[in-house]
Design an enzyme around this catalytic site. Structure first.
Site, PDB file in Angstrom:
ATOM      1  N   ASN A  12     -66.017  24.143 -74.889  1.00 63.09           N
ATOM      2  CA  ASN A  12     -65.284  22.870 -74.890  1.00 63.09           C
ATOM      3  C   ASN A  12     -65.950  21.951 -75.899  1.00 63.09           C
ATOM      4  O   ASN A  12     -67.030  21.422 -75.644  1.00 63.09           O
ATOM      5  CB  ASN A  12     -65.319  22.262 -73.481  1.00 63.09           C
ATOM      6  CG  ASN A  12     -64.665  20.898 -73.436  1.00 63.09           C
ATOM      7  OD1 ASN A  12     -63.990  20.481 -74.387  1.00 63.09           O
ATOM      8  ND2 ASN A  12     -64.852  20.199 -72.336  1.00 63.09           N
ATOM      9  N   TRP A  13     -65.279  21.770 -77.020  1.00 63.12           N
ATOM     10  CA  TRP A  13     -65.876  20.956 -78.096  1.00 63.12           C
ATOM     11  C   TRP A  13     -65.836  19.459 -77.793  1.00 63.12           C
ATOM     12  O   TRP A  13     -66.486  18.680 -78.461  1.00 63.12           O
ATOM     13  CB  TRP A  13     -65.134  21.199 -79.411  1.00 63.12           C
ATOM     14  CG  TRP A  13     -65.341  22.555 -80.010  1.00 63.12           C
ATOM     15  CD1 TRP A  13     -66.133  23.569 -79.540  1.00 63.12           C
ATOM     16  CD2 TRP A  13     -64.749  23.041 -81.229  1.00 63.12           C
ATOM     17  NE1 TRP A  13     -66.057  24.651 -80.393  1.00 63.12           N
ATOM     18  CE2 TRP A  13     -65.219  24.351 -81.425  1.00 63.12           C
ATOM     19  CE3 TRP A  13     -63.861  22.484 -82.159  1.00 63.12           C
ATOM     20  CZ2 TRP A  13     -64.834  25.114 -82.529  1.00 63.12           C
ATOM     21  CZ3 TRP A  13     -63.479  23.247 -83.247  1.00 63.12           C
ATOM     22  CH2 TRP A  13     -63.959  24.553 -83.430  1.00 63.12           C
ATOM     23  N   LYS A  14     -65.006  19.061 -76.829  1.00 64.47           N
ATOM     24  CA  LYS A  14     -64.808  17.630 -76.562  1.00 64.47           C
ATOM     25  C   LYS A  14     -64.381  16.951 -77.864  1.00 64.47           C
ATOM     26  O   LYS A  14     -63.657  17.558 -78.643  1.00 64.47           O
ATOM     27  CB  LYS A  14     -66.080  17.032 -75.942  1.00 64.47           C
ATOM     28  CG  LYS A  14     -66.576  17.899 -74.758  1.00 64.47           C
ATOM     29  CD  LYS A  14     -67.658  17.288 -73.943  1.00 64.47           C
ATOM     30  CE  LYS A  14     -68.021  18.228 -72.798  1.00 64.47           C
ATOM     31  NZ  LYS A  14     -69.019  17.673 -71.886  1.00 64.47           N
ATOM     32  N   HIS A  98     -60.810  17.855 -66.702  1.00 62.55           N
ATOM     33  CA  HIS A  98     -62.248  17.745 -66.995  1.00 62.55           C
ATOM     34  C   HIS A  98     -62.767  16.437 -66.418  1.00 62.55           C
ATOM     35  O   HIS A  98     -62.064  15.424 -66.411  1.00 62.55           O
ATOM     36  CB  HIS A  98     -62.481  17.799 -68.507  1.00 62.55           C
ATOM     37  CG  HIS A  98     -63.931  17.951 -68.842  1.00 62.55           C
ATOM     38  ND1 HIS A  98     -64.790  16.877 -68.862  1.00 62.55           N
ATOM     39  CD2 HIS A  98     -64.677  19.043 -69.112  1.00 62.55           C
ATOM     40  CE1 HIS A  98     -66.015  17.325 -69.139  1.00 62.55           C
ATOM     41  NE2 HIS A  98     -65.968  18.621 -69.298  1.00 62.55           N
ATOM     42  N   GLU A 100     -64.660  14.277 -67.552  1.00 63.47           N
ATOM     43  CA  GLU A 100     -64.600  13.125 -68.472  1.00 63.47           C
ATOM     44  C   GLU A 100     -63.210  12.508 -68.471  1.00 63.47           C
ATOM     45  O   GLU A 100     -63.056  11.288 -68.556  1.00 63.47           O
ATOM     46  CB  GLU A 100     -65.035  13.571 -69.879  1.00 63.47           C
ATOM     47  CG  GLU A 100     -66.537  13.803 -69.926  1.00 63.47           C
ATOM     48  CD  GLU A 100     -66.983  14.863 -70.905  1.00 63.47           C
ATOM     49  OE1 GLU A 100     -66.223  15.231 -71.808  1.00 63.47           O
ATOM     50  OE2 GLU A 100     -68.136  15.335 -70.745  1.00 63.47           O
ATOM     51  N   GLU A 170     -67.825  22.508 -62.461  1.00 60.53           N
ATOM     52  CA  GLU A 170     -68.753  21.761 -63.310  1.00 60.53           C
ATOM     53  C   GLU A 170     -69.346  20.599 -62.517  1.00 60.53           C
ATOM     54  O   GLU A 170     -68.707  19.545 -62.377  1.00 60.53           O
ATOM     55  CB  GLU A 170     -68.029  21.200 -64.542  1.00 60.53           C
ATOM     56  CG  GLU A 170     -67.429  22.259 -65.440  1.00 60.53           C
ATOM     57  CD  GLU A 170     -67.284  21.755 -66.881  1.00 60.53           C
ATOM     58  OE1 GLU A 170     -67.785  22.440 -67.775  1.00 60.53           O
ATOM     59  OE2 GLU A 170     -66.700  20.684 -67.100  1.00 60.53           O
ATOM     60  N   GLY A 176     -74.003  17.691 -69.873  1.00 61.17           N
ATOM     61  CA  GLY A 176     -74.630  16.960 -70.968  1.00 61.17           C
ATOM     62  C   GLY A 176     -75.992  16.392 -70.626  1.00 61.17           C
ATOM     63  O   GLY A 176     -76.522  15.549 -71.348  1.00 61.17           O
ATOM     64  N   SER A 215     -74.539  22.198 -68.867  1.00 57.67           N
ATOM     65  CA  SER A 215     -75.813  22.527 -69.526  1.00 57.67           C
ATOM     66  C   SER A 215     -76.068  24.036 -69.624  1.00 57.67           C
ATOM     67  O   SER A 215     -77.209  24.478 -69.504  1.00 57.67           O
ATOM     68  CB  SER A 215     -76.980  21.812 -68.838  1.00 57.67           C
ATOM     69  OG  SER A 215     -76.826  20.397 -68.942  1.00 57.67           O
ATOM     70  N   GLY A 236     -70.292  23.143 -73.155  1.00 53.19           N
ATOM     71  CA  GLY A 236     -70.097  21.967 -73.984  1.00 53.19           C
ATOM     72  C   GLY A 236     -70.977  22.021 -75.212  1.00 53.19           C
ATOM     73  O   GLY A 236     -70.691  22.722 -76.187  1.00 53.19           O
ATOM     74  N   GLY A 237     -72.085  21.309 -75.178  1.00 51.56           N
ATOM     75  CA  GLY A 237     -72.951  21.148 -76.351  1.00 51.56           C
ATOM     76  C   GLY A 237     -73.311  22.442 -77.067  1.00 51.56           C
ATOM     77  O   GLY A 237     -73.267  22.512 -78.302  1.00 51.56           O
TER      78      GLY A 237
HETATM   79  P1  13P Z   1     -72.528  20.668 -71.527  1.00 44.86           P
HETATM   80  O1  13P Z   1     -72.565  22.173 -71.711  1.00 44.86           O
HETATM   81  O2  13P Z   1     -72.757  19.932 -72.825  1.00 44.86           O
HETATM   82  O3  13P Z   1     -73.367  20.210 -70.399  1.00 44.86           O
HETATM   83  O4  13P Z   1     -71.000  20.305 -71.140  1.00 44.86           O
HETATM   84  C1  13P Z   1     -70.382  20.975 -70.099  1.00 44.86           C
HETATM   85  C2  13P Z   1     -68.952  20.640 -70.103  1.00 44.86           C
HETATM   86  O5  13P Z   1     -68.566  19.526 -69.773  1.00 44.86           O
HETATM   87  C3  13P Z   1     -67.995  21.667 -70.536  1.00 44.86           C
HETATM   88  O6  13P Z   1     -66.689  21.300 -70.244  1.00 44.86           O
END
Ligand code: 13P
Length: 254
Positions: A12-14, A98, A100, A170, A176, A215, A236-237
C-alpha cells in the site's frame, strides 16, 4: 499460512509516488518477483498511477489495486471514483476501509457495507482493512471492535462470494510506528477474524485470506507469514522500495 490458501502480499503506497516514480519502482520490482511462484503480489497505488501501472505490469505477476472507491455507480460525488472507472483500467482490486480513511476521512462501516459488495459485483477483489487502536487494545476491546467491523462491513456480501474478499488485520498502533504486533498478537487477532467469517459461513472462514499489516519489514515478515492464520501481508513503508518489498514477497514463499 495454510495449504490451500495462496499467500497474498500487497504493498500500500498510500500518497506516495508520481507516475515517473512509480515507473522507476516497477522496473526495479518486476525482475525481483518474476519467479515468486505461488504468491499473489499486488501494488495498491494512487489513482493517478493506476493506468500506467496496469500497462507496465501486463503479463507480469504483479496486480494493481486502487486504495479507495465510492459505493455508487455514478453521481454527484465530487472527487470520488466508481468501481467501473477502476475496472475500465483493468485494475484488479481495491483497498477498502483503511484506518487512515476511517480516521482522517470519515469512512464509515455503513459505507463499507455497500462498498465491499459493490467492488465484488464489479469484478474487483476487495481488501477490507480492520483493526483496533492502542486504547481499544489496552481497554480489552479488540475483539468487540473487530467483530463490529467484520460483521457490519461484510453484512451485504453474498455468502457464496465471501471467500473472494481479502481481510487485512491492521492494528492501528502498529501502522507506521515500527511497533509490529507480536506473532502471538497477530495470530490471535487473525484467528479471531477468521472465526467471525466462519460464523457467517464455515467454508468461507476456511478459505478467506487474512493479511497482517503494520510495520511489516523484510526482517520480521517470515515470522509473521508463517503463522497459521496469516495468509499474507499489507505492507506500507517497506513497499516503497523494490528490494524491501521483494524481500517480503520472498518471505511468503517459504
Ligand atoms: P506500515 O507498513 O508503514 O506500518 O503501514 C501499514 C499499512 O497501513 C498498510 O496498509
Amino acid at each position: 499460512m495454510s495449504q490451500g490458501r495462496i499467500p497474498f502480499v500487497a504493498g500500500n503506497w498510500k500518497m506516495h509516488k508520481t507516475v515517473a516514480e512509480a515507473e522507476m519502482f516497477i522496473s526495479g520490482l518486476l525482475p525481483r518477483v518474476s519467479s515468486a511462484d505461488g504468491v499473489d503480489v499486488a501494488i495498491c497505488v494512487p489513482f493517478t498511477a493506476l493506468g500506467a501501472m496496469v500497462d507496465s505490469t501486463r503479463g507480469s505477476r504483479a496486480q494493481v489495486f486502487a486504495q479507495n472507491m465510492h459505493q455508487a455507480p455514478s453521481g454527484a460525488f465530487t472527487g470520488e471514483v466508481s468501481a467501473a472507472m477502476l475496472t475500465e483500467l483493468d485494475v484488479h482490486g481495491v483497498v477498502l476501509g483503511h484506518s487512515e480513511r476511517r480516521e482522517l476521512f470519515g469512512e464509515s462501516d455503513a459505507a463499507l457495507a455497500e462498498k465491499v459488495p459493490a467492488a465484488l459485483e464489479a469484478g474487483l477483489i476487495p481488501i477490507l482493512c480492520v483493526g483496533e487502536t492502542e486504547a481499544e487494545r489496552d481497554g480489552g476491546e479488540t475483539e468487540a471492535k473487530l467483530r463490529r467491523q467484520v460483521e457490519t462491513d461484510l453484512a451485504e456480501v453474498p455468502r457464496e462470494r465471501l471467500a473472494e474478499v481479502v481481510i487485512a488485520y491492521e492494528p492501528i498502533w502498529a501502522i507506521g510506528t515500527g511497533k509490529v504486533a507480536t506473532p502471538e498478537q497477530a495470530q490471535e487477532a487473525c484467528a479471531f477474524v477468521r472465526s467471525l467469517v466462519a460464523g457467517i459461513d464455515a467454508d468461507a472462514g476456511a478459505a478467506i485470506r487474512i493479511q497482517y499489516g503494520g510495520s511489516v519489514k523484510p526482517d520480521n515478515a517470515a515470522e509473521l507469514l508463517a503463522l497459521e492464520d496469516v495468509d499474507g501481508a499489507l505492507v506500507g513503508g517497506a513497499s516503497l522500495e523494490p528490494a524491501s518489498f521483494a524481500a517480503i514477497v520472498e518471505a511468503a514463499r517459504a
